[in-house]
Scaffold this active site. Structure first.
Site, PDB file in Angstrom:
ATOM      1  N   HIS A  25      21.104 -24.670  23.365  1.00 27.67           N
ATOM      2  CA  HIS A  25      22.150 -25.199  22.483  1.00 27.67           C
ATOM      3  C   HIS A  25      21.638 -25.272  21.047  1.00 27.67           C
ATOM      4  CE1 HIS A  25      25.601 -27.840  21.397  1.00 27.67           C
ATOM      5  NE2 HIS A  25      24.719 -28.338  20.543  1.00 27.67           N
ATOM      6  N   GLU A  26      20.479 -25.892  20.875  1.00 24.40           N
ATOM      7  CA  GLU A  26      19.913 -26.022  19.530  1.00 24.40           C
ATOM      8  C   GLU A  26      19.475 -24.667  18.983  1.00 24.40           C
ATOM      9  OE1 GLU A  26      20.365 -28.672  17.973  1.00 24.40           O
ATOM     10  OE2 GLU A  26      20.935 -29.891  19.705  1.00 24.40           O
ATOM     11  N   HIS A  29      22.324 -23.112  17.158  1.00 25.88           N
ATOM     12  CA  HIS A  29      22.420 -23.608  15.778  1.00 25.88           C
ATOM     13  C   HIS A  29      21.355 -22.944  14.892  1.00 25.88           C
ATOM     14  CE1 HIS A  29      25.348 -26.628  16.785  1.00 25.88           C
ATOM     15  NE2 HIS A  29      24.528 -27.344  17.532  1.00 25.88           N
TER      16      HIS A  29
END
Length: 377
Positions: A25-26, A29
């Site tokens: 998920h990170e 980003h």
């Protein structure tokens, strides 16, 4: 007596599920930020004091926090969601300011924030693609093979051979679609469109609630109308159809999540069915004890959950930021700083209240309070 894996095994399984999913998920980003030319100051898995880490050649600190309940990427300049320039930001040299999050146009900031949840969906799609490539995809025609006497379907006039084509106007292509629609709608009056011979008919059915319990003692309240399908077949999925089939599976699960959340909000389902970190840890241990395939499929489901939850329009979550950027893009100006401040305060209160609630829910579902009361008594 229920089978239950040990607590150490459960904790390990939980970390093996949640850790990689937080990382990807990170990473979504981070990679979107790099593509947009934004410098990342910190990439952290977990919160709190750093227990391990290193700084790469780009100046990004990669670290592991001792509280493994989330993660974050801190971009340069990423300190003001309202896009209001601060004195510190204005004081930066132009070349450094150009690499900050706030210096980027709103569409790039939107893309960077959206990339996290999007990556979770991509991971789930990848897992389903691998599963379908190896095992094939299960498919069952939406044809009723038998109707249980006295069931809601029988009372509504449904007959063997009927082919279900829609429920509440939503097209049905497979019996699995029918089962999914019915399962999450106990006690609701549903319109079912079907084909009988060459004739199209519409019937109204109210699914009854059926409480099931698995080998671990978990209870599930599911709707049923009393119809049976024909034999399920597993069909090979051509290579070029794998992305479509996996995407369909992923967003079918998202649709069920939306339906379930709507039922909880409107009071048609009990809030006791909500689970938090303790429940996720419990299920992680259970599925890991059943084998690698069950564990990996659980990772796909949790990844979808992370993506879905993070897209909810709540300040402090990715979805809340996306709403602010949509406003900025449409209105051609940032959300007022005062409104942003109150939005984040309320969002934080909502999230903290929710976390406390689901944690208490988890504790009650495990019967910890009853066992404690028994010990005291």
């Amino acid at each position: 007596m229920t089978d239950s894996p040990g607590i150490l095994f459960t904790i390990l399984a939980f970390l093996l599920v949640i850790g990689p999913l937080i990382f990807v998920h990170e990473l979504g980003h981070y990679l979107a930020g790099r593509w947009c030319g934004v410098k990342a100051d910190v990439f952290s898995i977990g919160f709190g004091r750093e227990i391990a880490g290193y700084t790469d050649s780009r100046g990004t600190r990669w670290k592991l926090g001792w509280i493994p309940m989330g993660g974050y990427v801190k971009f340069a300049g990423d300190m003001n969601p309202a896009s209001v320039p601060t004195p510190e930001w204005l004081a930066l040299p132009p070349e450094e300011r150009a690499k900050t999050f706030q210096a980027k146009p709103v569409w790039q900031r939107f893309l960077i924030v959206f990339a996290g949840p999007f990556t979770n969906f991509v991971v789930a799609i990848g897992i389903f693609m691998a599963f379908f490539a190896v095992y094939g995809a299960p498919r069952t025609p939406s044809v009723v093979s038998a109707v249980i006497e006295g069931s809601p379907a029988a009372r509504a006039g449904m007959q063997p051979g009927d082919r279900i084509v829609a429920i509440e106007g939503r097209p049905i292509e497979r019996f699995d679609d029918l089962a999914d629609m019915i399962r999450f709608r106990p006690d609701e009056r549903l319109r079912i469109d079907l084909v009988r011979g060459s004739e199209t008919r519409s019937l109204f059915v109210v699914p009854v609630a059926n409480v099931e319990r698995d080998r671990f003692g978990n209870e599930f309240r599911k709707g049923t109308i009393g119809v049976m399908s024909g034999p399920q077949v597993v069909v090979p999925v051509p290579l070029h159809e794998l992305p479509v089939e996996a995407t369909r599976q992923t967003f079918g699960i998202v649709r069920m999540m939306v339906d379930t959340l709507g039922q909880i909000v409107t009071g048609r389902r009990s809030v006791k069915e909500l689970g938090g970190p303790i429940k996720i840890a419990q299920v992680s241990g259970q599925q890991a004890s059943l084998g690698l395939l069950n564990f990996v499929m659980l990772m796909a489901l949790i990844s979808i959950n992370l993506g879905f939850i993070n897209l909810l329009p709540i300040p402090m979550l990715d979805g809340g930021h996306l709403v602010f950027y949509l406003f900025e893009g449409i209105a051609r100006r940032p959300v007022p700083e005062r409104a942003m401040e109150w939005a984040f305060r309320s969002g934080l209160a909502v999230l903290l209240s929710f976390m406390i609630f689901v944690t208490l829910n988890d504790i009650l579902s495990l019967g910890a309070l009853e066992r404690l009361a028994g010990l005291i008594g």
